[in-house]
Design a protein around this motif. Structure first.
Motif, mmCIF file in Angstrom:
data_model
loop_
_atom_site.group_PDB
_atom_site.id
_atom_site.type_symbol
_atom_site.label_atom_id
_atom_site.label_comp_id
_atom_site.label_asym_id
_atom_site.label_seq_id
_atom_site.Cartn_x
_atom_site.Cartn_y
_atom_site.Cartn_z
ATOM 1 N N LEU A 1 0.838 -1.212 0.000
ATOM 2 C CA LEU A 1 0.000 0.000 0.000
ATOM 3 C C LEU A 1 0.872 1.262 0.000
ATOM 4 N N CYS A 2 1.989 1.230 0.711
ATOM 5 C CA CYS A 2 2.919 2.379 0.681
ATOM 6 C C CYS A 2 3.400 2.605 -0.758
ATOM 7 N N GLU A 3 3.618 1.510 -1.480
ATOM 8 C CA GLU A 3 4.068 1.606 -2.884
ATOM 9 C C GLU A 3 2.968 2.264 -3.739
ATOM 10 N N VAL A 4 1.712 1.878 -3.480
ATOM 11 C CA VAL A 4 0.600 2.473 -4.243
ATOM 12 C C VAL A 4 0.537 3.988 -3.966
ATOM 13 N N VAL A 5 0.784 4.371 -2.715
ATOM 14 C CA VAL A 5 0.793 5.805 -2.371
ATOM 15 C C VAL A 5 1.877 6.517 -3.183
ATOM 16 N N ARG A 6 3.056 5.906 -3.228
ATOM 17 C CA ARG A 6 4.155 6.536 -3.993
ATOM 18 C C ARG A 6 3.798 6.634 -5.479
ATOM 19 N N GLU A 7 3.245 5.528 -6.014
ATOM 20 C CA GLU A 7 2.910 5.503 -7.456
ATOM 21 C C GLU A 7 1.856 6.537 -7.820
ATOM 22 N N THR A 8 0.841 6.668 -6.958
ATOM 23 C CA THR A 8 -0.293 7.522 -7.310
ATOM 24 C C THR A 8 -0.075 8.972 -6.887
ATOM 25 N N GLY A 9 0.868 9.205 -5.984
ATOM 26 C CA GLY A 9 1.071 10.562 -5.474
ATOM 27 C C GLY A 9 -0.079 11.036 -4.600
ATOM 28 N N ARG A 10 -0.946 10.117 -4.178
ATOM 29 C CA ARG A 10 -2.061 10.471 -3.279
ATOM 30 C C ARG A 10 -1.634 10.228 -1.834
ATOM 31 N N THR A 11 -2.557 10.491 -0.920
ATOM 32 C CA THR A 11 -2.222 10.508 0.504
ATOM 33 C C THR A 11 -3.105 9.551 1.283
ATOM 34 N N VAL A 12 -2.515 8.890 2.268
ATOM 35 C CA VAL A 12 -3.319 8.099 3.216
ATOM 36 C C VAL A 12 -3.024 8.578 4.630
ATOM 37 N N GLN A 13 -4.068 8.916 5.330
ATOM 38 C CA GLN A 13 -3.988 9.224 6.763
ATOM 39 C C GLN A 13 -4.603 8.027 7.496
ATOM 40 N N VAL A 14 -3.953 7.548 8.550
ATOM 41 C CA VAL A 14 -4.443 6.362 9.271
ATOM 42 C C VAL A 14 -5.162 6.799 10.559
ATOM 43 N N GLY A 15 -6.300 6.183 10.820
ATOM 44 C CA GLY A 15 -7.197 6.622 11.903
ATOM 45 C C GLY A 15 -6.757 6.384 13.334
ATOM 46 N N PHE A 16 -5.478 6.617 13.617
ATOM 47 C CA PHE A 16 -5.032 6.609 15.025
ATOM 48 C C PHE A 16 -5.287 8.017 15.569
ATOM 49 N N GLN A 17 -6.511 8.260 16.067
ATOM 50 C CA GLN A 17 -6.885 9.652 16.348
ATOM 51 C C GLN A 17 -6.040 10.294 17.447
ATOM 52 N N SER A 18 -5.444 9.484 18.338
ATOM 53 C CA SER A 18 -4.630 10.073 19.410
ATOM 54 C C SER A 18 -3.372 10.730 18.838
ATOM 55 N N LEU A 19 -3.011 10.401 17.593
ATOM 56 C CA LEU A 19 -1.823 11.015 16.997
ATOM 57 C C LEU A 19 -2.103 12.455 16.553
ATOM 58 N N GLY A 20 -3.374 12.872 16.636
ATOM 59 C CA GLY A 20 -3.718 14.263 16.330
ATOM 60 C C GLY A 20 -3.552 15.176 17.533
#
Ligand SMILES: NC(=O)c1ccc[n+]([C@@H]2O[C@H](COP(=O)([O-])OP(=O)(O)OC[C@H]3O[C@@H](n4cnc5c(N)ncnc54)[C@H](O)[C@@H]3O)[C@@H](O)[C@H]2O)c1
Length: 389
Positions: free
Chosen positions: A123-142
């Motif tokens: 999935l990290c590779e797909v992010v690099r290929e597409t240039g899009r963004t994924v935010q992961v729902g660990f809300q305490s990291l906000g």
């Protein structure tokens, strides 16, 4: 009027970011609720939802007349939203996220992001290929707490950091595992699911401890050792100790259970040579304790969807919980996935109770042993917890 401000009739302007939600029931309701202030503020528009099941209860009310689709494929065939929120069973995350990214959407992906380290890398590779963004729902990291904790450590308020302890003592009734076919499974229909206490309900505690340590990427973790047990009649673990050694040499130890007599606030404790810092991540409160007394700091949390919208509008705004920054957590998940099945806790150590929470197992003195794991940074087995002998 600015492009993103609310129009006179209360609806967001058409130029506001378009958002779709995949998975409307279960935790999807929390996403629908979290969307409301952003919709009111004109930050985004909810353009579609996708779920093979119709929304029910409060989800149905909040979905209202929003166009509904039976699958993400159907939704994307109609239109490609700026952001797709994915709040579906764990084993569907990777496939759905890839679909959304390849269509051109950015993704807010529920935790854990994927069910294996291999899927995570793909999935990290797909992010690099597409240039899009994924935010992961660990809300305490906000939370703003990490800067507060860093400053307290840098100011010498607790002396030298000697380790990080995590205590999570929760209660889950049998109904929790009955709600979905995949709940409590290690595998489901031949796929990994890894739905145990470490990797799902109290995964936030692990992710939070790693973030406090500054360990984000998979290479930031050197070693993971596990002590996995279960009292519920499930495949996965519900009472576990986890020890992580990070590349910077910190020992993180977590005592986690879903079989406590009652639910308490989970916390992460930074131990120091002359004090400690406790972060109650669900309350967003930090307490710094040393010889001078205890200082309490109320922190604040930036909602992850808001941060993702800000990042999409201006990439200079850093993501608070990027996919890549789940790498360290994924090393823990991979260790759990590949570990032997959890050991059942003997009947003599478990009392089954039926009360307002429902029917649930209580492991004798589990709160005490979870505390010991966090304060001594040792496993249940090393400490001699009765069920681990
Ligand atoms: N961040 C948190 O604090 C938190 C808390 C609870 C759950 N979660 C996460 O939320 C996610 C959903 O958990 P849940 O307990 O609500 O699960 P669930 O099994 O109750 O399913 C949620 C919804 O997804 C739908 N769904 C299933 N497969 C789908 C598919 N292929 N496409 C579209 N919709 C699909 C279901 O019909 C259901 O409406 C999980 O990733 C879970 O870990 C996060």
């Amino acid at each position: 009027m600015s492009e993103t401000s609310t129009r006179r009739n209360g609806s967001p302007p058409p130029s506001a970011s378009s958002v779709a939600l995949v998975g409307v029931n279960g935790f999807g309701l929390q996403h629908l609720l979290a969307l409301q202030p952003l919709l009111r503020a004109g930050r985004c528009r909810l353009v579609a939802v996708a779920d093979p099941s119709p929304p029910t209860g409060r989800s149905e009310e909040l979905v209202g007349t929003t166009p509904r689709f039976a699958s993400l494929e159907d939704l994307l065939a109609d239109d490609v939203p700026d952001v797709v929120i994915i709040s579906t069973p764990l084993h569907t995350h990777r496939g759905l996220a890839e679909l959304a990214l390849r269509a051109g959407s950015n993704v807010l992906l529920e935790k854990p992001p994927t069910v294996s380290l291999a899927e995570f890398s793909e999935l990290c590779e797909v992010v690099r290929e597409t240039g899009r963004t994924v935010q992961v729902g660990f809300q305490s990291l906000g939370s703003s707490s990490y800067a507060v904790i860093d400053r307290a450590i840098a100011a010498g308020e607790i002396g030298e950091v000697t380790g990080i302890g995590v205590v999570g003592t929760w209660l889950r009734a049998t109904s929790y595992y009955e709600r979905s076919t995949w709940a409590g499974r290690r595998t489901f229909r031949g796929l990994p699911v890894v739905d145990g206490v470490v990797t799902n309900p109290l995964s936030h505690a692990i992710a939070t401890a790693l973030r406090i340590d500054g360990s984000r990427r998979s290479e930031d973790v050197s070693e993971v050792s596990l002590d996995l047990y279960r009292a519920h009649d499930i495949e996965a673990d519900d009472t576990s100790s986890v020890a992580v050694t990070t590349a910077r040499g910190t020992r993180i130890a977590a005592g986690l259970t879903l079989c406590a007599a009652e639910q308490t606030q989970p916390r992460v404790v930074v131990h120091g040579s002359s004090g400690s810092i406790t972060f109650y991540y669900k309350l967003d409160v930090v307490e710094v304790a040393n010889a001078a007394g205890t200082r309490r700091i109320e922190c604040s949390t930036t909602p992850l969807l808001q941060n993702l919208l800000d990042h999409v509008a201006d990439p200079e705004t850093a993501l608070l919980s990027s996919l890549e920054d789940s790498g360290a957590f994924m090393r823990v998940l991979e260790a759990v996935r590949t570990a032997p099945d959890p050991t059942p806790i003997g009947d003599r150590h478990v009392e089954w109770r039926t009360d307002s929470a429902g029917r649930h197992p209580v492991v004798h003195e589990v709160e005490h042993w979870c505390e010991q794991v966090a304060s001594q940074l040792r496993s249940f087995t090393d400490l001699g917890a009765p069920w681990a002998r």
